[in-house]
Design a protein around this motif. Sequence first.
Motif, mmCIF file in Angstrom:
data_model
loop_
_atom_site.group_PDB
_atom_site.id
_atom_site.type_symbol
_atom_site.label_atom_id
_atom_site.label_comp_id
_atom_site.label_asym_id
_atom_site.label_seq_id
_atom_site.Cartn_x
_atom_site.Cartn_y
_atom_site.Cartn_z
ATOM 1 N N ARG A 5 4.667 24.035 21.660
ATOM 2 C CA ARG A 5 5.673 25.534 22.367
ATOM 3 C C ARG A 5 4.682 26.610 22.872
ATOM 4 O O ARG A 5 4.394 26.728 22.070
ATOM 5 C CB ARG A 5 7.017 24.850 21.797
ATOM 6 C CG ARG A 5 6.580 25.487 20.697
ATOM 7 C CD ARG A 5 7.980 24.824 19.540
ATOM 8 N NE ARG A 5 8.388 25.411 18.585
ATOM 9 C CZ ARG A 5 7.663 25.243 17.765
ATOM 10 N NH1 ARG A 5 6.976 23.807 17.707
ATOM 11 N NH2 ARG A 5 7.223 25.756 16.719
ATOM 12 N N ILE A 6 4.817 27.413 23.983
ATOM 13 C CA ILE A 6 4.691 28.357 24.342
ATOM 14 C C ILE A 6 5.928 29.370 24.053
ATOM 15 O O ILE A 6 7.210 28.766 24.450
ATOM 16 C CB ILE A 6 3.504 28.381 25.551
ATOM 17 C CG1 ILE A 6 2.282 28.223 25.317
ATOM 18 C CG2 ILE A 6 3.639 30.107 25.773
ATOM 19 C CD1 ILE A 6 1.719 28.044 26.937
ATOM 20 N N SER A 55 5.938 23.892 27.560
ATOM 21 C CA SER A 55 6.482 22.428 26.146
ATOM 22 C C SER A 55 5.348 21.643 26.315
ATOM 23 O O SER A 55 5.396 21.173 27.890
ATOM 24 C CB SER A 55 7.398 22.319 25.828
ATOM 25 O OG SER A 55 8.141 21.388 26.437
ATOM 26 N N VAL A 61 2.481 36.420 24.066
ATOM 27 C CA VAL A 61 3.094 35.089 24.040
ATOM 28 C C VAL A 61 2.236 34.210 22.373
ATOM 29 O O VAL A 61 0.738 34.327 22.334
ATOM 30 C CB VAL A 61 2.272 34.210 25.057
ATOM 31 C CG1 VAL A 61 3.549 35.030 25.764
ATOM 32 C CG2 VAL A 61 1.038 33.551 25.549
ATOM 33 N N ARG A 62 3.035 33.520 22.377
ATOM 34 C CA ARG A 62 2.596 32.521 20.854
ATOM 35 C C ARG A 62 2.215 31.002 20.623
ATOM 36 O O ARG A 62 3.205 30.283 21.772
ATOM 37 C CB ARG A 62 2.390 32.695 19.843
ATOM 38 C CG ARG A 62 3.599 32.200 19.396
ATOM 39 C CD ARG A 62 3.786 33.134 18.327
ATOM 40 N NE ARG A 62 5.678 32.884 17.667
ATOM 41 C CZ ARG A 62 6.160 32.755 18.105
ATOM 42 N NH1 ARG A 62 6.294 33.929 18.551
ATOM 43 N NH2 ARG A 62 7.634 32.643 17.117
ATOM 44 N N ALA A 63 1.639 30.267 21.453
ATOM 45 C CA ALA A 63 1.563 28.868 21.451
ATOM 46 C C ALA A 63 1.341 28.076 19.982
ATOM 47 O O ALA A 63 -0.031 28.640 19.254
ATOM 48 C CB ALA A 63 0.276 28.072 22.509
ATOM 49 N N TYR A 117 7.709 23.340 32.118
ATOM 50 C CA TYR A 117 7.553 24.518 31.998
ATOM 51 C C TYR A 117 8.642 24.968 32.265
ATOM 52 O O TYR A 117 9.975 24.643 33.270
ATOM 53 C CB TYR A 117 6.726 24.918 33.681
ATOM 54 C CG TYR A 117 5.706 24.460 32.916
ATOM 55 C CD1 TYR A 117 3.998 25.771 33.350
ATOM 56 C CD2 TYR A 117 5.120 23.333 34.218
ATOM 57 C CE1 TYR A 117 2.915 25.222 32.910
ATOM 58 C CE2 TYR A 117 3.670 23.156 34.481
ATOM 59 C CZ TYR A 117 2.800 24.185 33.822
ATOM 60 O OH TYR A 117 1.043 23.529 33.443
ATOM 61 N N ASP A 122 7.555 33.424 24.021
ATOM 62 C CA ASP A 122 7.606 35.074 23.410
ATOM 63 C C ASP A 122 7.777 35.291 21.805
ATOM 64 O O ASP A 122 8.376 34.593 21.264
ATOM 65 C CB ASP A 122 8.234 35.933 25.131
ATOM 66 C CG ASP A 122 10.348 35.091 24.558
ATOM 67 O OD1 ASP A 122 10.736 35.239 23.425
ATOM 68 O OD2 ASP A 122 10.366 35.329 26.153
ATOM 69 N N ALA A 159 -0.694 28.154 30.461
ATOM 70 C CA ALA A 159 -0.093 27.980 29.807
ATOM 71 C C ALA A 159 -0.389 26.304 29.622
ATOM 72 O O ALA A 159 -0.862 25.494 27.839
ATOM 73 C CB ALA A 159 1.599 27.708 30.166
ATOM 74 N N LEU A 171 -7.742 34.516 24.965
ATOM 75 C CA LEU A 171 -7.234 33.818 23.392
ATOM 76 C C LEU A 171 -7.777 33.908 22.372
ATOM 77 O O LEU A 171 -8.431 34.490 21.913
ATOM 78 C CB LEU A 171 -6.516 32.104 23.250
ATOM 79 C CG LEU A 171 -6.137 32.232 25.308
ATOM 80 C CD1 LEU A 171 -5.961 30.547 25.672
ATOM 81 C CD2 LEU A 171 -4.500 32.603 24.935
ATOM 82 N N MET A 229 -3.279 26.739 26.583
ATOM 83 C CA MET A 229 -2.644 26.643 25.283
ATOM 84 C C MET A 229 -1.992 25.957 24.098
ATOM 85 O O MET A 229 -3.069 25.186 23.717
ATOM 86 C CB MET A 229 -1.714 28.373 25.527
ATOM 87 C CG MET A 229 -1.948 29.096 25.751
ATOM 88 S SD MET A 229 -1.161 30.632 26.076
ATOM 89 C CE MET A 229 -1.397 30.995 24.064
ATOM 90 N N LEU A 230 -1.361 24.675 25.842
ATOM 91 C CA LEU A 230 -0.629 23.849 25.208
ATOM 92 C C LEU A 230 -2.024 22.609 24.428
ATOM 93 O O LEU A 230 -1.413 22.337 23.232
ATOM 94 C CB LEU A 230 0.387 23.096 26.231
ATOM 95 C CG LEU A 230 1.360 24.320 25.884
ATOM 96 C CD1 LEU A 230 2.117 24.421 27.338
ATOM 97 C CD2 LEU A 230 2.503 24.335 25.420
#
Length: 152
Positions: A126-127, A137, A107-109, A96, A129, A65, A33, A68-69
Amino acid sequence: MIEEIGAGLSGLEQMEVLLNSPKKVGIFESLKLEFTEVAKGRVVVGGIPDKHAYNPIGTVHGGYAATMLDSVCGCATHTMLRADQGYTTLELKVAYHRPITRETGQVRAVGEVMSVGRRVAFAEARILDSQDRLLASATSTLLIMEKPATSK
């Protein structure tokens, strides 16, 4: 790591140092990341999910996920803190929305602080695409605390 590269700086200044540093925090190195944006109350982290994040059923593990969140909620909160403050996550609620696979691509968070008080902060993340579809989220409650004084 943050104290190594940004001791005495505000939370926002520390996050800016991390954004521009070639060093990565351990979990970012493991999950491949990168910080892509840092502002007061907002942090964005990007990654490309691949086999390193897969679970046994052939999709990206939910922990990828969730990590990342949790990271962007915490780091966004960190941007709001003074040099003598720290934080820890008290609660993280993750939803999810779509499966993430290696075919998902970049992807980006995005994490943003909703409110911050003397002792508690609330953040959401939120993640997305590359087509801005919502993949996952979260909402987070974070405890703000004074850092213990260090003796020299």
